[in-house]
Design a protein around this motif. Sequence first.
Motif, PDB file in Angstrom:
ATOM      1  N   ASP A 154       0.798  -1.214  -0.046  1.00 43.88           N
ATOM      2  CA  ASP A 154       0.034  -0.055   0.004  1.00 43.88           C
ATOM      3  C   ASP A 154       0.782   1.308  -0.154  1.00 43.88           C
ATOM      4  N   LEU A 155       2.119   1.189   0.638  1.00 45.63           N
ATOM      5  CA  LEU A 155       2.859   2.363   0.632  1.00 45.63           C
ATOM      6  C   LEU A 155       3.399   2.561  -0.857  1.00 45.63           C
ATOM      7  N   PHE A 156       3.581   1.630  -1.669  1.00 44.87           N
ATOM      8  CA  PHE A 156       3.987   1.361  -3.050  1.00 44.87           C
ATOM      9  C   PHE A 156       2.845   2.153  -3.884  1.00 44.87           C
ATOM     10  N   LYS A 157       1.616   1.695  -3.713  1.00 43.00           N
ATOM     11  CA  LYS A 157       0.445   2.269  -4.200  1.00 43.00           C
ATOM     12  C   LYS A 157       0.198   3.764  -4.041  1.00 43.00           C
ATOM     13  N   ILE A 158       0.595   4.245  -2.920  1.00 40.96           N
ATOM     14  CA  ILE A 158       0.045   5.455  -2.471  1.00 40.96           C
ATOM     15  C   ILE A 158       1.495   6.437  -3.144  1.00 40.96           C
ATOM     16  N   ALA A 159       2.661   5.829  -3.282  1.00 39.95           N
ATOM     17  CA  ALA A 159       3.605   6.404  -4.055  1.00 39.95           C
ATOM     18  C   ALA A 159       3.211   6.576  -5.414  1.00 39.95           C
ATOM     19  N   ILE A 160       2.412   5.653  -5.923  1.00 50.23           N
ATOM     20  CA  ILE A 160       2.227   5.775  -7.733  1.00 50.23           C
ATOM     21  C   ILE A 160       1.124   6.756  -7.572  1.00 50.23           C
ATOM     22  N   ILE A 161       0.187   6.885  -6.690  1.00 46.20           N
ATOM     23  CA  ILE A 161      -1.002   7.826  -6.567  1.00 46.20           C
ATOM     24  C   ILE A 161      -0.429   9.201  -6.673  1.00 46.20           C
ATOM     25  N   THR A 162       0.669   9.359  -5.668  1.00 47.29           N
ATOM     26  CA  THR A 162       1.323  10.796  -5.584  1.00 47.29           C
ATOM     27  C   THR A 162       1.940  11.142  -6.887  1.00 47.29           C
ATOM     28  N   LEU A 163       2.427  10.332  -7.570  1.00 46.43           N
ATOM     29  CA  LEU A 163       3.277  10.667  -8.826  1.00 46.43           C
ATOM     30  C   LEU A 163       2.272  10.879 -10.060  1.00 46.43           C
ATOM     31  N   ALA A 164       1.183   9.885  -9.879  1.00 51.20           N
ATOM     32  CA  ALA A 164       0.076   9.988 -10.828  1.00 51.20           C
ATOM     33  C   ALA A 164      -0.652  11.368 -10.855  1.00 51.20           C
ATOM     34  N   HIS A 165      -0.739  11.915  -9.422  1.00 47.33           N
ATOM     35  CA  HIS A 165      -1.389  13.272  -9.387  1.00 47.33           C
ATOM     36  C   HIS A 165      -0.380  14.231  -9.919  1.00 47.33           C
ATOM     37  N   ARG A 166       0.768  14.249  -9.705  1.00 48.06           N
ATOM     38  CA  ARG A 166       1.836  15.139 -10.466  1.00 48.06           C
ATOM     39  C   ARG A 166       1.482  15.256 -12.153  1.00 48.06           C
ATOM     40  N   PHE A 167       1.433  14.082 -12.584  1.00 48.97           N
ATOM     41  CA  PHE A 167       1.346  13.917 -14.048  1.00 48.97           C
ATOM     42  C   PHE A 167      -0.195  14.380 -14.467  1.00 48.97           C
ATOM     43  N   LEU A 168      -1.154  13.916 -13.944  1.00 49.86           N
ATOM     44  CA  LEU A 168      -2.574  14.135 -14.143  1.00 49.86           C
ATOM     45  C   LEU A 168      -3.084  15.579 -13.997  1.00 49.86           C
ATOM     46  N   LYS A 169      -2.301  16.402 -13.004  1.00 54.61           N
ATOM     47  CA  LYS A 169      -2.685  17.692 -12.645  1.00 54.61           C
ATOM     48  C   LYS A 169      -2.806  18.535 -13.941  1.00 54.61           C
ATOM     49  N   PRO A 170      -2.038  18.521 -14.945  1.00 60.96           N
ATOM     50  CA  PRO A 170      -2.156  19.734 -16.128  1.00 60.96           C
ATOM     51  C   PRO A 170      -3.201  19.120 -16.772  1.00 60.96           C
ATOM     52  N   VAL A 171      -3.446  17.575 -17.024  1.00 58.44           N
ATOM     53  CA  VAL A 171      -4.657  17.347 -17.774  1.00 58.44           C
ATOM     54  C   VAL A 171      -6.021  17.662 -17.315  1.00 58.44           C
ATOM     55  N   LEU A 172      -6.019  17.387 -16.019  1.00 59.07           N
ATOM     56  CA  LEU A 172      -7.325  17.548 -15.239  1.00 59.07           C
ATOM     57  C   LEU A 172      -7.799  18.928 -14.896  1.00 59.07           C
ATOM     58  N   LYS A 173      -6.751  19.999 -14.786  1.00 56.15           N
ATOM     59  CA  LYS A 173      -7.127  21.154 -14.446  1.00 56.15           C
ATOM     60  C   LYS A 173      -7.937  21.935 -15.357  1.00 56.15           C
ATOM     61  N   ASP A 174      -8.240  21.571 -16.600  1.00 55.50           N
ATOM     62  CA  ASP A 174      -9.237  22.137 -17.603  1.00 55.50           C
ATOM     63  C   ASP A 174     -10.600  21.510 -17.518  1.00 55.50           C
ATOM     64  N   ILE A 175     -10.655  20.532 -16.892  1.00 52.48           N
ATOM     65  CA  ILE A 175     -12.137  19.647 -16.753  1.00 52.48           C
ATOM     66  C   ILE A 175     -12.590  20.373 -15.540  1.00 52.48           C
ATOM     67  N   THR A 176     -13.966  21.080 -15.810  1.00 51.17           N
ATOM     68  CA  THR A 176     -14.350  21.744 -14.527  1.00 51.17           C
ATOM     69  C   THR A 176     -15.132  20.840 -13.435  1.00 51.17           C
ATOM     70  N   TYR A 177     -14.955  19.378 -13.803  1.00 55.05           N
ATOM     71  CA  TYR A 177     -15.683  18.394 -12.970  1.00 55.05           C
ATOM     72  C   TYR A 177     -14.520  18.080 -11.809  1.00 55.05           C
ATOM     73  N   PHE A 178     -13.150  18.195 -12.150  1.00 55.13           N
ATOM     74  CA  PHE A 178     -12.241  17.964 -11.157  1.00 55.13           C
ATOM     75  C   PHE A 178     -12.062  18.947 -10.270  1.00 55.13           C
ATOM     76  N   LYS A 179     -11.213  18.880  -9.168  1.00 55.77           N
ATOM     77  CA  LYS A 179     -11.015  19.947  -8.265  1.00 55.77           C
ATOM     78  C   LYS A 179     -10.493  21.294  -8.860  1.00 55.77           C
ATOM     79  N   ALA A 180     -10.908  22.159  -8.432  1.00 56.34           N
ATOM     80  CA  ALA A 180     -10.463  23.687  -8.936  1.00 56.34           C
ATOM     81  C   ALA A 180      -9.806  24.189  -7.938  1.00 56.34           C
TER      82      ALA A 180
END
Length: 180
Positions: A154-180
């Motif tokens: 689970d620590l490994f999965k949390i590390a993946i989530i953390t890194l994925a957040h960094r890469f997904l942030k630019p993609v998701l920022k333009d979608i009004t549904y996601f956190k603003a």
Amino acid sequence: MQKNNIQTIIYVALGAALIAALSQVTLSIGLVPFTLQTLAIGLIATSFKPKEAILSILIYLLLGALGLPVFAGFSGGFAALFSPTAGFLWGFLLFATVTSILTKPNSSLAKVFLANLIGDSLCFLLGFVVFKFVTGASWTDSLAWTVLPFVLPDLFKIAIITLAHRFLKPVLKDITYFKA
């Protein structure tokens, strides 16, 4: 129906589908299987607003309760919500709520990691306690069967989530549904 409502329905459904899909990646290592469910929960909780994250989990639980094979190992049914491992299923709600409230699109990597660690820990706590009381196992055995084998994965999965957040942030920022 407004565009935002349709988007919300679509993304909540996609969230529930992601959990269902990653629930099927299962490795049986004892009484509690290793799955990628918490990876899905963390990704959803980190990316979605609290309401939408919670709705995704509720839809997933409802589909499973209705008997659709969305739970780990293609299982489903109302009884799963009261089984020895039911605390983990209900714990997904805690995980998603806490993590979603604590994270924002501009959250640091450390904050995303910590928020997911707290959410995941709450899920494990509920799963551990429910398992102990439903099975009547000792506290030590319950801990050994439901928590200890999963700490490093689970620590490994949390590390993946953390890194994925960094890469997904630019993609998701333009979608009004996601956190603003």
